[in-house]
Design a protein around this motif. Structure first.
Motif, PDB file in Angstrom:
ATOM      1  N   ARG A 129       0.850  -1.179   0.000  1.00  0.00           N
ATOM      2  CA  ARG A 129       0.000   0.000   0.000  1.00  0.00           C
ATOM      3  C   ARG A 129       0.886   1.229   0.000  1.00  0.00           C
ATOM      4  N   VAL A 130       0.551   2.206  -0.828  1.00  0.00           N
ATOM      5  CA  VAL A 130       1.364   3.420  -0.937  1.00  0.00           C
ATOM      6  C   VAL A 130       0.446   4.638  -0.899  1.00  0.00           C
ATOM      7  N   GLU A 131       0.801   5.610  -0.092  1.00  0.00           N
ATOM      8  CA  GLU A 131       0.121   6.906  -0.145  1.00  0.00           C
ATOM      9  C   GLU A 131       0.997   7.814  -0.993  1.00  0.00           C
ATOM     10  N   THR A 132       0.400   8.444  -1.985  1.00  0.00           N
ATOM     11  CA  THR A 132       1.146   9.393  -2.799  1.00  0.00           C
ATOM     12  C   THR A 132       0.540  10.772  -2.581  1.00  0.00           C
ATOM     13  N   ARG A 133       1.336  11.635  -1.980  1.00  0.00           N
ATOM     14  CA  ARG A 133       0.929  13.032  -1.827  1.00  0.00           C
ATOM     15  C   ARG A 133       1.397  13.750  -3.087  1.00  0.00           C
ATOM     16  N   TYR A 134       0.585  14.691  -3.588  1.00  0.00           N
ATOM     17  CA  TYR A 134       0.932  15.311  -4.859  1.00  0.00           C
ATOM     18  C   TYR A 134       0.344  16.711  -4.962  1.00  0.00           C
ATOM     19  N   GLY A 135       0.791  17.410  -6.009  1.00  0.00           N
ATOM     20  CA  GLY A 135       0.287  18.743  -6.297  1.00  0.00           C
ATOM     21  C   GLY A 135       1.049  19.829  -5.567  1.00  0.00           C
ATOM     22  N   PRO A 136       0.619  21.086  -5.758  1.00  0.00           N
ATOM     23  CA  PRO A 136       1.283  22.201  -5.077  1.00  0.00           C
ATOM     24  C   PRO A 136       1.257  21.991  -3.565  1.00  0.00           C
ATOM     25  N   GLY A 137       2.395  22.071  -2.949  1.00  0.00           N
ATOM     26  CA  GLY A 137       2.498  21.881  -1.508  1.00  0.00           C
ATOM     27  C   GLY A 137       2.241  20.450  -1.057  1.00  0.00           C
ATOM     28  N   LEU A 138       2.132  19.520  -2.023  1.00  0.00           N
ATOM     29  CA  LEU A 138       1.853  18.105  -1.720  1.00  0.00           C
ATOM     30  C   LEU A 138       0.614  17.964  -0.840  1.00  0.00           C
ATOM     31  N   GLU A 139      -0.402  18.811  -1.100  1.00  0.00           N
ATOM     32  CA  GLU A 139      -1.604  18.833  -0.264  1.00  0.00           C
ATOM     33  C   GLU A 139      -2.656  17.801  -0.655  1.00  0.00           C
ATOM     34  N   GLU A 140      -2.587  17.268  -1.881  1.00  0.00           N
ATOM     35  CA  GLU A 140      -3.524  16.230  -2.308  1.00  0.00           C
ATOM     36  C   GLU A 140      -2.935  14.869  -1.964  1.00  0.00           C
ATOM     37  N   SER A 141      -3.797  13.848  -1.891  1.00  0.00           N
ATOM     38  CA  SER A 141      -3.311  12.520  -1.526  1.00  0.00           C
ATOM     39  C   SER A 141      -4.177  11.440  -2.166  1.00  0.00           C
ATOM     40  N   VAL A 142      -3.540  10.340  -2.559  1.00  0.00           N
ATOM     41  CA  VAL A 142      -4.248   9.186  -3.098  1.00  0.00           C
ATOM     42  C   VAL A 142      -3.568   7.926  -2.555  1.00  0.00           C
ATOM     43  N   ILE A 143      -4.375   6.896  -2.305  1.00  0.00           N
ATOM     44  CA  ILE A 143      -3.845   5.614  -1.819  1.00  0.00           C
ATOM     45  C   ILE A 143      -3.921   4.607  -2.960  1.00  0.00           C
ATOM     46  N   THR A 144      -2.823   3.893  -3.204  1.00  0.00           N
ATOM     47  CA  THR A 144      -2.814   2.788  -4.153  1.00  0.00           C
ATOM     48  C   THR A 144      -2.433   1.522  -3.408  1.00  0.00           C
ATOM     49  N   GLU A 145      -2.995   0.402  -3.876  1.00  0.00           N
ATOM     50  CA  GLU A 145      -2.739  -0.889  -3.240  1.00  0.00           C
ATOM     51  C   GLU A 145      -2.372  -1.912  -4.299  1.00  0.00           C
ATOM     52  N   THR A 146      -2.015  -3.104  -3.859  1.00  0.00           N
ATOM     53  CA  THR A 146      -1.627  -4.179  -4.756  1.00  0.00           C
ATOM     54  C   THR A 146      -2.578  -4.252  -5.949  1.00  0.00           C
ATOM     55  N   GLY A 147      -2.003  -4.232  -7.145  1.00  0.00           N
ATOM     56  CA  GLY A 147      -2.776  -4.345  -8.369  1.00  0.00           C
ATOM     57  C   GLY A 147      -3.246  -3.035  -8.961  1.00  0.00           C
ATOM     58  N   ASP A 148      -3.040  -1.917  -8.266  1.00  0.00           N
ATOM     59  CA  ASP A 148      -3.461  -0.608  -8.770  1.00  0.00           C
ATOM     60  C   ASP A 148      -2.390  -0.006  -9.676  1.00  0.00           C
ATOM     61  N   PHE A 149      -2.850   0.800 -10.624  1.00  0.00           N
ATOM     62  CA  PHE A 149      -1.972   1.614 -11.460  1.00  0.00           C
ATOM     63  C   PHE A 149      -2.140   3.068 -11.028  1.00  0.00           C
ATOM     64  N   LEU A 150      -1.102   3.870 -11.194  1.00  0.00           N
ATOM     65  CA  LEU A 150      -1.146   5.291 -10.864  1.00  0.00           C
ATOM     66  C   LEU A 150      -0.426   6.060 -11.962  1.00  0.00           C
ATOM     67  N   LEU A 151      -1.055   7.102 -12.464  1.00  0.00           N
ATOM     68  CA  LEU A 151      -0.425   7.967 -13.461  1.00  0.00           C
ATOM     69  C   LEU A 151      -0.258   9.349 -12.860  1.00  0.00           C
ATOM     70  N   THR A 152       0.960   9.862 -12.915  1.00  0.00           N
ATOM     71  CA  THR A 152       1.236  11.223 -12.472  1.00  0.00           C
ATOM     72  C   THR A 152       1.626  12.031 -13.697  1.00  0.00           C
ATOM     73  N   PRO A 153       0.924  13.126 -13.991  1.00  0.00           N
ATOM     74  CA  PRO A 153       1.243  13.942 -15.168  1.00  0.00           C
ATOM     75  C   PRO A 153       2.646  14.565 -15.071  1.00  0.00           C
ATOM     76  N   PRO A 154       3.177  15.031 -16.202  1.00  0.00           N
ATOM     77  CA  PRO A 154       4.486  15.685 -16.184  1.00  0.00           C
ATOM     78  C   PRO A 154       4.496  16.883 -15.240  1.00  0.00           C
ATOM     79  N   ASP A 155       5.609  17.092 -14.604  1.00  0.00           N
ATOM     80  CA  ASP A 155       5.876  18.277 -13.790  1.00  0.00           C
ATOM     81  C   ASP A 155       5.005  18.399 -12.538  1.00  0.00           C
ATOM     82  N   VAL A 156       4.293  17.337 -12.145  1.00  0.00           N
ATOM     83  CA  VAL A 156       3.470  17.380 -10.931  1.00  0.00           C
ATOM     84  C   VAL A 156       4.303  16.857  -9.757  1.00  0.00           C
ATOM     85  N   PRO A 157       4.536  17.694  -8.744  1.00  0.00           N
ATOM     86  CA  PRO A 157       5.284  17.221  -7.579  1.00  0.00           C
ATOM     87  C   PRO A 157       4.536  16.059  -6.909  1.00  0.00           C
TER      88      PRO A 157
END
Length: 142
Positions: A103-131
């Motif tokens: 299980r992974v929490e990925t904080r993202y966006g300006p100031g890393l204020e957004e968050s999403v959880i991914t677990e076994t079998g999930d895919f995650l796409l992060t757009p270019p230049d997104v912290p």
């Protein structure tokens, strides 16, 4: 002693195909757009573990350095329980992740204020230049 990067997976993933073109652009006739001189495939046997700027075990498979890739990088990154990558972004290119295990929490966006959880079998796409900042929970929380 070096460990194999996939030692904890139990046959969950036989192969992961990573393409940078839309699926609709897949050509059914392999001879249609490729000359004989360009028809070379390369196998990367289990690559050595390296420590990256992210301070995490990384196994570089496909990259410009290993096979001369021009726009694709495919690596295996191990984020142990309770560990995290350094906050970072990928200049001018997308980042795609498939979670093999855990299980992974990925904080993202300006100031890393957004968050999403991914677990076994999930895919995650992060757009270019997104912290973004991947973090795994301690083993007691996993």
């Amino acid at each position: 002693m070096r460990t194999r990067p996939y030692h904890r997976t139990s046959g969950l993933l036989t192969a992961l195909l990573c393409c940078i073109a839309p699926f609709s652009s897949v050509v059914a006739d392999p001879e249609a757009t490729t000359s004989a001189g360009e028809q070379t495939v390369t196998v990367i046997k289990t690559p050595p573990e390296i420590l990256t700027r992210q301070k995490l075990p990384n196994f570089v498979g496909i990259s410009a350095e290993t096979v001369g890739a021009k726009g694709l990088s495919m690596n295996l990154v191990v984020i142990p329980p309770g560990a995290a990558a350094e906050p970072h972004f990928h200049k001018d290119f997308e980042s795609a992740v498939y979670v093999l295990e855990g299980r992974v929490e990925t904080r993202y966006g300006p100031g890393l204020e957004e968050s999403v959880i991914t677990e076994t079998g999930d895919f995650l796409l992060t757009p270019p230049d997104v912290p973004h900042h991947p973090i795994t929970p301690p083993a007691t929380e996993a």
